[in-house]
Every structure is written in structure tokens, then in C-alpha cells.
Scaffold this active site. Structure first.
Site, PDB file in Angstrom:
ATOM      1  N   PHE A 115     -41.574 -13.221 -37.074  1.00 21.23           N
ATOM      2  CA  PHE A 115     -41.351 -14.605 -37.484  1.00 21.23           C
ATOM      3  C   PHE A 115     -41.439 -15.503 -36.252  1.00 21.23           C
ATOM      4  O   PHE A 115     -40.841 -15.201 -35.219  1.00 21.23           O
ATOM      5  CB  PHE A 115     -39.972 -14.719 -38.144  1.00 21.23           C
ATOM      6  CG  PHE A 115     -39.732 -16.014 -38.849  1.00 21.23           C
ATOM      7  CD1 PHE A 115     -40.241 -16.234 -40.125  1.00 21.23           C
ATOM      8  CD2 PHE A 115     -39.004 -17.022 -38.251  1.00 21.23           C
ATOM      9  CE1 PHE A 115     -40.015 -17.429 -40.791  1.00 21.23           C
ATOM     10  CE2 PHE A 115     -38.770 -18.230 -38.910  1.00 21.23           C
ATOM     11  CZ  PHE A 115     -39.280 -18.431 -40.181  1.00 21.23           C
ATOM     12  N   ASP A 155     -33.574  -8.252 -36.083  1.00 19.63           N
ATOM     13  CA  ASP A 155     -33.378  -9.441 -36.909  1.00 19.63           C
ATOM     14  C   ASP A 155     -33.361  -8.978 -38.366  1.00 19.63           C
ATOM     15  O   ASP A 155     -34.338  -8.403 -38.860  1.00 19.63           O
ATOM     16  CB  ASP A 155     -34.519 -10.438 -36.650  1.00 19.63           C
ATOM     17  CG  ASP A 155     -34.304 -11.764 -37.378  1.00 19.63           C
ATOM     18  OD1 ASP A 155     -33.607 -11.775 -38.420  1.00 19.63           O
ATOM     19  OD2 ASP A 155     -34.857 -12.784 -36.918  1.00 19.63           O
ATOM     20  N   TYR A 192     -28.703 -17.705 -45.704  1.00 14.24           N
ATOM     21  CA  TYR A 192     -29.169 -18.466 -46.878  1.00 14.24           C
ATOM     22  C   TYR A 192     -30.267 -17.756 -47.652  1.00 14.24           C
ATOM     23  O   TYR A 192     -30.782 -18.309 -48.611  1.00 14.24           O
ATOM     24  CB  TYR A 192     -29.642 -19.865 -46.460  1.00 14.24           C
ATOM     25  CG  TYR A 192     -30.651 -19.910 -45.324  1.00 14.24           C
ATOM     26  CD1 TYR A 192     -31.985 -19.603 -45.537  1.00 14.24           C
ATOM     27  CD2 TYR A 192     -30.263 -20.263 -44.031  1.00 14.24           C
ATOM     28  CE1 TYR A 192     -32.905 -19.649 -44.510  1.00 14.24           C
ATOM     29  CE2 TYR A 192     -31.169 -20.313 -42.988  1.00 14.24           C
ATOM     30  CZ  TYR A 192     -32.495 -20.006 -43.231  1.00 14.24           C
ATOM     31  OH  TYR A 192     -33.391 -20.042 -42.209  1.00 14.24           O
ATOM     32  N   LYS A 193     -30.639 -16.550 -47.235  1.00 15.24           N
ATOM     33  CA  LYS A 193     -31.689 -15.832 -47.976  1.00 15.24           C
ATOM     34  C   LYS A 193     -31.029 -14.941 -49.030  1.00 15.24           C
ATOM     35  O   LYS A 193     -30.473 -15.437 -49.995  1.00 15.24           O
ATOM     36  CB  LYS A 193     -32.576 -15.082 -46.992  1.00 15.24           C
ATOM     37  CG  LYS A 193     -33.376 -16.061 -46.124  1.00 15.24           C
ATOM     38  CD  LYS A 193     -34.164 -15.432 -45.007  1.00 15.24           C
ATOM     39  CE  LYS A 193     -34.919 -16.517 -44.254  1.00 15.24           C
ATOM     40  NZ  LYS A 193     -35.427 -16.060 -42.943  1.00 15.24           N
ATOM     41  N   ARG A 213     -46.243 -15.411 -51.503  1.00 12.92           N
ATOM     42  CA  ARG A 213     -45.101 -14.545 -51.265  1.00 12.92           C
ATOM     43  C   ARG A 213     -44.138 -14.630 -52.446  1.00 12.92           C
ATOM     44  O   ARG A 213     -43.765 -15.718 -52.879  1.00 12.92           O
ATOM     45  CB  ARG A 213     -44.418 -15.012 -49.980  1.00 12.92           C
ATOM     46  CG  ARG A 213     -43.572 -13.986 -49.296  1.00 12.92           C
ATOM     47  CD  ARG A 213     -43.156 -14.490 -47.938  1.00 12.92           C
ATOM     48  NE  ARG A 213     -42.299 -15.664 -48.032  1.00 12.92           N
ATOM     49  CZ  ARG A 213     -41.306 -15.945 -47.185  1.00 12.92           C
ATOM     50  NH1 ARG A 213     -41.060 -15.124 -46.178  1.00 12.92           N
ATOM     51  NH2 ARG A 213     -40.582 -17.030 -47.309  1.00 12.92           N
TER      52      ARG A 213
END
Ligand SMILES: *Cc1c(COP(=O)(O)O)cnc(C)c1O
Length: 415
Positions: free
Chosen positions: A129, A200, A225-226, A374
């Protein structure tokens, strides 16, 4: 189901048999939406609005500053951190909630580099990322000691290890492809080379089984928040293995990471252990919302979550092959279920307008540059029949070329 085509009736049956089905009701999902983006922003738990409202009106409004003690505000980062720790195989007192994932990456990477002062290489994956790579670049520049970022393909990590590597910094589940590293094997390889291993867990926590202690990971960060459903901009978390607590030093020496914040001493003394990872005043309202999401995740047995996730990602990929063949979609997520997280990524040259057209029809996934559609699968609230309906919508958008309409072409600020 190998060789046989998948029917909607078969998926309805899977929904009736699904032991996790009751969890869907714990979330507030709008009618007419199939939400396949919980890997980017998790859905709203039904309990969150009332809990946050109480924190605002009662704890803040009435309790005022007394609530730091009376409502346990000051304990939230360690308490919620401890709960997240149970989801990721972290021993007690080894996880702290603080800051954003990006800031925690900075803190953890700096701490990791300081543990290997003779070494100068940060090893990572080219398609990590971007924020992870940007943070590493910025930190290397700031340190001014000649640190470099060595970027290789995912499968080249082991071969790129040598005695110059200080920290191996990887994302467990890749945001782009959904491919998942073997945490135990990669960590062991990093350790054999004498490097510190930093994971991560942004796309892992709450989504796939993680056992940091069993894998012997050194440092980890992750996102609230995922799959933890903590709400937009929810604070992130940071882990350091207990065996490192005596040695590890975090670089942002704010007062809440001090051994005695309210002694107001003129000079910094780090708090023992993971408490030293705290920096400034915790975001109480966001932490309050995050705790609700984490509590729900703790109620769901991870083995059942993983089983449903793999079943659903497999079904989604097979349905796309069955219903959308010949329309230029390429599956980029590994077909080997042990090698993937909880998402399916499909490449298509027109991915952006296709996703805009899907969202206009209530099927919400997202687009990742340059060409990825996605679809995040969150087993706590996605049903099997929704996968059928989503793929039928995808088929319609492709077959009618609805995505060529002008309204789907314009780029947006957030994708
Ligand atoms: C989502 C994500 C982030 C997000 O970082 P923020 O600081 O919350 O913006 C970082 N790293 C990875 C791998 C992610 O998937």
C-alpha cells in the site's frame, strides 16, 4: 460444486445454514445496497449511534472533564488495544490503539530500525500500500543515515534478505490483489537474516486468522475502520512483542507515552512496554465507536469467519467465471484459498466506469488504480445470495456496456 454451475437456490440454502447469519442484524445496512467494500470502510454497527450519542451527551456533556477518570476515557487506548490483541494473537498489554495506520507505521518502523543500528535496508513489496512505502521513504530521509527502501515482488522477499536488511515491512493481505503472505514463514526468514519483522494488518484484523505470537512477529500495525467496523477515520493500532518491550523506543515522544504524564516533568521518560507507543490525547469518541465494532468481531468465532470468507470468495470468483465469461475480466486474487485474504480483485481495462455503474445500481465495491475492481467480502454481514445478485448486476453492466455512459467516466476525489 466443482464442475456444476452455481444456482441462486443453492446460495439461498447456504444462507439458511449459515451459522454467522445472525450477525448481519447487528449492522445497519441501507436497503437496496449490496455492500462489498467493508475492506475499505466497514459498515455501521446498529449499537454504535446510541453508544456514541451517550458518550457525547452523558460523558462529555454532563461528566465534562471528570469523564477522563469516571468514564474510563484514559483507559480506552489500552482497553480497546487489548481487545484487538485477542483478535490478532497478541498477548495482554502488547497492543495500543493510537493515531492512524500511517503514523503508527512511522513509529513502528523507526523503532524497528533503531533495533538494528548497523543495518540500512528496509525491505518491502513493490505493490505494498503506497502510504507504507511513502512513510518508509520519508523516515529514511529524516534519519539522514543512508537508509534505503529495497522493493521486490511478493515472491522475491526471501531471496532479497541479507545482512543489510534492518526491517522487513510487509502488509499481510495485499490491498490490491488480496494475496496473503505466510506470516510464520516470512517472519522466520526475516529472523534468520537477523532482521526485524513489521506486519501491516490493515486487511487482516477481523478478517483472517492472525496469531502474532505464534508467528513470532516483532512489530505490527493495523486499521480500525476496515474489518473492525470502527467508523471513518477510526484510530489504528500498534503491536510490539513483549520480548522487545525493554528495548523498543518509539520516536514520537509525546506526553501520553511518558512514564508519568501527569507528573509534568521537563524531560521525556518513556512509559514501560507498549504504553510508550501512545503520543497525544486519545480520540475518545472515535475510540468509543471502535470498541463496538471490535466487540462484535470478538463475538464471532474466527474459524467460522474464515470458513465463510473462503466459501464466499470462492463462490464469487466462480460466479464471475460462470456468468461473466468473455467480458475481459481477469481474476488477480490467488485461487489457492490459503493464499488470499477476504477480497476478490478483478482486472479490467474499463474498471473505473464499470465500478461507477455498479455503484449506481447499488453494488458497492471499489476501484484501485490502474485497473482493479475490488470486492471485499465481510462474512459478518454479506449473504451468499447477495453475491449472486452482485454478479448478475456485473453481468448486466458488462453485457449491455452500460459502463460506457458518460456519467460513469468522470474521476472522483476518493476512489
Ligand atoms: C487502509 C490501509 C492503510 C491506511 O492508512 P491510514 O493512515 O489509515 O490512512 C495503510 N496501510 C494499508 C496496507 C492499508 O490497507
Amino acid at each position: 460444486m466443482a464442475g456444476m454451475s452455481i444456482t441462486r437456490a443453492a446460495l439461498e440454502q447456504l444462507d439458511r445454514e449459515d451459522p454467522l447469519a445472525p450477525f448481519r442484524d447487528r449492522f445497519s445496512l441501507p436497503d437496496g445496497v449490496i455492500y462489498l467494500d467493508g475492506n475499505s470502510l466497514g459498515a455501521l454497527p446498529r449499537a454504535t449511534p446510541a453508544r456514541v450519542a451517550a458518550a457525547v451527551s452523558r460523558e462529555w456533556g454532563e461528566g465534562l472533564i471528570r469523564s477522563w477518570n469516571d468514564a474510563g476515557w484514559m483507559d480506552l487506548p489500552a482497553r480497546v488495544g487489548g481487545k484487538i490483541g485477542r483478535l490478532i494473537g497478541a498477548p495482554p498489554d502488547s497492543v495500543m490503539v493510537a493515531d492512524s495506520t500511517s503514523v503508527n507505521l512511522f513509529k513502528a518502523l523507526a523503532a524497528g530500525l533503531a533495533l538494528r543500528p548497523q543495518r540500512r535496508v528496509i525491505l518491502s513489496e513493490r505493490r505494498n500500500f503506497p502510504t507504507d512505502l511513502y512513510i518508509a521513504e520519508g523516515l529514511a530521509t529524516l534519519l539522514g543515515q543512508g537508509h534505503t527502501l529495497r522493493l521486490v515482488e511478493a515472491e522475491e522477499i526471501a531471496g532479497a534478505l541479507d545482512d543489510s536488511v534492518a526491517v522487513v515491512m510487509l502488509t499481510h493481505v495485499n490491498y490490491h490483489t488480496g494475496a496473503m503472505h505466510d506470516m510464520t514463514a516470512v517472519t522466520a526468514a526475516a529472523h534468520r537474516a537477523g532482521a526485524v519483522m513489521l506486519w501491516d494488518l490493515a486487511h487482516s484484523a477481523g478478517a483472517v486468522p492472525v496469531d502474532l505470537a505464534a508467528a513470532d512477529a516483532d512489530l505490527a500495525v493495523g486499521c480500525g475502520y476496515k474489518f473492525l467496523n470502527g467508523g471513518p477515520g477510526a484510530p489504528a493500532f500498534l503491536y510490539a512483542a513483549p520480548r522487545l518491550h525493554a528495548a523498543v523506543r518509539f520516536p514520537l515522544t509525546g506526553w501520553l507515552g511518558h512514564a508519568a504524564p501527569f507528573a509534568f516533568e521537563p524531560s521525556y521518560r518513556p512509559a514501560a512496554g507498549i504504553a510508550g507507543a501512545a503520543v497525544g490525547t486519545p480520540p475518545v469518541l472515535s475510540l468509543t465507536a471502535l470498541e463496538i465494532g471490535v466487540d462484535i468481531a470478538l463475538e464471532a468465532p474466527m474459524a467460522a469467519v474464515r470458513e465463510k470468507s473462503l466459501r464466499q470468495t470462492t463462490i464469487f470468483a466462480e460466479l464471475v467465471a460462470q456468468e461473466c465469461a468473455g467480458h475481459g475480466l481477469n481474476l488477480v486474487t490467488p485461487t489457492d484459498p490459503t493464499r488470499r485474504g477476504s477480497q476478490i480483485s478483478l482486472a479490467h481495462t474499463e474498471a473505473w466506469p464499470i465500478m461507477r455503474a455498479l455503484i449506481a445500481r447499488g453494488v458497492i465495491g471499489d476501484f484501485r488504480a490502474p485497473d482493479i475492481l475490488r470486492f471485499g467480502i465481510t462474512p459478518l454481514y454479506v449473504t451468499h445470495t447477495e453475491l449472486w445478485d452482485a454478479v448478475q448486476t456485473l453481468r448486466e453492466v458488462l453485457a449491455t456496456k452500460a459502463y460506457t455512459a458518460p456519467e460513469y467516466q468522470a474521476k472522483l476525489k476518493v476512489t
